[in-house]
Design a protein around this motif. Structure first.
Motif, PDB file in Angstrom:
ATOM      1  N   ASN A 243       0.856  -1.186   0.000  1.00 50.26           N
ATOM      2  CA  ASN A 243       0.000   0.000   0.000  1.00 50.26           C
ATOM      3  C   ASN A 243       0.895   1.241   0.000  1.00 50.26           C
ATOM      4  O   ASN A 243       1.554   1.522   0.995  1.00 50.26           O
ATOM      5  N   VAL A 244       0.938   1.974  -1.098  1.00 47.60           N
ATOM      6  CA  VAL A 244       1.904   3.072  -1.222  1.00 47.60           C
ATOM      7  C   VAL A 244       1.197   4.367  -1.613  1.00 47.60           C
ATOM      8  O   VAL A 244       0.233   4.350  -2.379  1.00 47.60           O
ATOM      9  N   SER A 245       1.678   5.485  -1.049  1.00 49.39           N
ATOM     10  CA  SER A 245       1.102   6.797  -1.350  1.00 49.39           C
ATOM     11  C   SER A 245       2.215   7.821  -1.546  1.00 49.39           C
ATOM     12  O   SER A 245       3.363   7.598  -1.143  1.00 49.39           O
TER      13      SER A 245
ATOM     14  N   ASN B  90      -8.444  17.899  -6.104  1.00 52.53           N
ATOM     15  CA  ASN B  90      -7.798  16.628  -5.742  1.00 52.53           C
ATOM     16  C   ASN B  90      -6.319  16.794  -5.416  1.00 52.53           C
ATOM     17  O   ASN B  90      -5.618  15.805  -5.202  1.00 52.53           O
ATOM     18  N   CYS B  91      -5.861  18.023  -5.398  1.00 51.38           N
ATOM     19  CA  CYS B  91      -4.416  18.265  -5.294  1.00 51.38           C
ATOM     20  C   CYS B  91      -4.014  18.579  -3.852  1.00 51.38           C
ATOM     21  O   CYS B  91      -4.770  19.203  -3.110  1.00 51.38           O
TER      22      CYS B  91
ATOM     23  N   LEU C 259       1.258   8.671 -11.651  1.00 54.58           N
ATOM     24  CA  LEU C 259       1.360   8.660 -10.187  1.00 54.58           C
ATOM     25  C   LEU C 259       0.205   9.388  -9.503  1.00 54.58           C
ATOM     26  O   LEU C 259       0.133   9.418  -8.275  1.00 54.58           O
ATOM     27  N   TRP C 260      -0.666   9.976 -10.274  1.00 57.99           N
ATOM     28  CA  TRP C 260      -1.729  10.778  -9.657  1.00 57.99           C
ATOM     29  C   TRP C 260      -2.578   9.967  -8.686  1.00 57.99           C
ATOM     30  O   TRP C 260      -3.004  10.456  -7.656  1.00 57.99           O
ATOM     31  N   LYS C 261      -2.835   8.716  -9.027  1.00 55.96           N
ATOM     32  CA  LYS C 261      -3.739   7.942  -8.165  1.00 55.96           C
ATOM     33  C   LYS C 261      -3.112   7.623  -6.803  1.00 55.96           C
ATOM     34  O   LYS C 261      -3.798   7.190  -5.885  1.00 55.96           O
TER      35      LYS C 261
ATOM     36  N   PRO D 114       2.315  18.329  -5.328  1.00 52.24           N
ATOM     37  CA  PRO D 114       1.176  18.696  -6.177  1.00 52.24           C
ATOM     38  C   PRO D 114       1.086  17.823  -7.429  1.00 52.24           C
ATOM     39  O   PRO D 114       2.107  17.345  -7.947  1.00 52.24           O
ATOM     40  N   LEU D 115      -0.119  17.657  -7.919  1.00 53.73           N
ATOM     41  CA  LEU D 115      -0.341  16.786  -9.080  1.00 53.73           C
ATOM     42  C   LEU D 115       0.456  17.243 -10.297  1.00 53.73           C
ATOM     43  O   LEU D 115       0.984  16.421 -11.049  1.00 53.73           O
ATOM     44  N   CYS D 116       0.550  18.566 -10.497  1.00 56.74           N
ATOM     45  CA  CYS D 116       1.218  19.033 -11.720  1.00 56.74           C
ATOM     46  C   CYS D 116       2.727  18.818 -11.674  1.00 56.74           C
ATOM     47  O   CYS D 116       3.409  19.017 -12.682  1.00 56.74           O
TER      48      CYS D 116
END
Ligand code: SF4
Length: 378
Positions: free
Chosen positions: A317-319, A359-360, A332-334, A324-326
């Motif tokens: 389980n990795v995060s 979502n950012c 990798l966004w998910k 920031p998304l940009c």
């Protein structure tokens, strides 16, 4: 932490209380700071203190011997159930926000490591904060979703840490706890055994690994032997089936070894619940050492992508936190989470036109200036 400067009357030493915007039962008054009360002034004295926005009312409270603070500021950010500390010099600090998901119990400023990127100044001469923290816990709302116990290094306070955990278990039975620790103390099997016997039903220990070997890790945390203690600590925690999260801050000394770290975790600690790769918070030591820690955001992408995919392919389980998304490849966004505490979180002006802002993670307040030039609204 939100803070404000006001003027106090009849407050001789610092006090901690829960805010209320209306009258409370008699048995709660001694720990309640009532805000702009619509009560007979004779009743004000029965409260711990009174927070006033009206200067005339404040002057009257002073003459009546009522403990009071006057704030000539917008108090709309304060909510019923918040916990604040008032100092005799008029400083008001919000210690707990009922509407926030990022409340912390600050166990200590002391630490047995000296991390090159630590955002929190260490103070090894500080006195005990435990009684103060127990008081704060006793005032927290029973419906609080989660609390982090942090520092410094919380295990430095020894068995007082167990008192904090037991108080949370008893008084906040539905609140999940995140204990942030370098896990070195858990290399002591007996300590880990005792810690595990507390049996908090919803506790996860978040610790850090900055290398897959002692040379790299110990250099970053500024302490010889730390790697072996942390690894042994994590394994001991696993032996007693504690939930463990491993966090790795990304900077110049770690970004090229992220996949090695991921491999090390997978091979030796498959039991861990979660791994988070984290952007740098430019505060404290990280700010002082920024020149040596800095890596261009675009330069970390390939290594981060490889490490995240390595773990994900193995069902770990990795995060990704605090990036920031940009600044991330779309693949990798998910994994990117809105991880920055609300009181530390900012967006650049250019973010307002961005379609993925909702979502950012945005940025740390402390990194806004530095990173703004790299942002690319989507
Ligand atoms: S432009 Fe701002 S809101 Fe959009 S992804 Fe980048 S940091 Fe996030």
């Amino acid at each position: 932490m939100i803070s404000s400067q006001g003027i106090t009357a009849n407050i001789e030493s610092s006090l901690i209380g829960r805010l209320s915007f209306s009258a409370v039962p008699s048995n709660q008054k001694a720990k309640t700071i009532i805000v702009n009360p619509i009560l007979r002034k004779s009743e004000w004295k029965s409260y711990q203190s009174v927070l006033l926005s009206n200067r005339g009312d404040f002057d009257k409270s002073r003459d009546m011997g009522v403990s009071a603070i006057y704030l000539d500021a917008d108090i709309s950010a304060l909510s019923e159930g918040d916990i604040v500390e008032i100092q005799p010099d008029g400083r008001l600090s919000v210690l707990y926000q009922i509407t926030s998901r990022h409340n912390v119990i600050f166990a200590t400023s002391k630490c047995n490591s000296n991390c090159i990127m630590c955002p929190q100044p260490v103070d090894n001469s500080e006195g005990s904060l435990t009684d103060r923290n127990l008081e704060i816990i006793s005032l927290m709302d029973k419906c609080t979703d989660e609390i982090a116990i942090t520092g410094g290094e919380p295990t430095i306070i020894g068995k007082d840490l167990f008192r904090l955990i037991l108080a949370c278990k008893k008084l906040l039975p539905s609140t999940s706890l995140l204990l942030l620790s370098n896990a070195r103390k858990f290399s002591d099997f007996e300590y880990t055994h005792f810690f595990s016997s507390l049996q908090h039903p919803n506790l996860i220990l978040g610790t850090s690994l900055y290398g897959d070997n002692d040379t790299e890790h110990d250099r970053i945390v500024g302490s010889d032997g730390a790697f072996h203690e942390t690894v042994k600590g994590i394994l001991n925690l696993g032996t007693f089936r504690n939930r463990v999260e491993i966090r790795t801050v990304i900077h110049k000394y770690t970004y090229q070894r992220l996949t090695r770290i991921a491999e090390f975790i997978y091979r030796n600690m498959t039991f861990v619940s979660h791994i988070a790769f984290m952007g740098l918070e430019i505060m404290g030591a990280a700010k002082q050492n920024l020149e040596s820690l800095w890596v261009e955001p675009t330069d970390i992408r390939t290594d981060l992508e490889n490490a995240v995919h390595y773990l994900n392919q193995r069902d770990m389980n990795v995060s990704i936190y605090n990036i920031p998304l940009c600044l991330l490849p779309h693949t990798l966004w998910k994994y990117a989470r809105q991880s920055i505490s609300d009181w530390k979180n900012s967006f650049a002006l250019s973010c307002h036109s961005c379609s993925v802002k909702g979502n950012c993670s945005g940025l740390f307040n402390s990194g806004l200036e530095l990173y703004s030039a790299y942002l690319k609204p989507i």
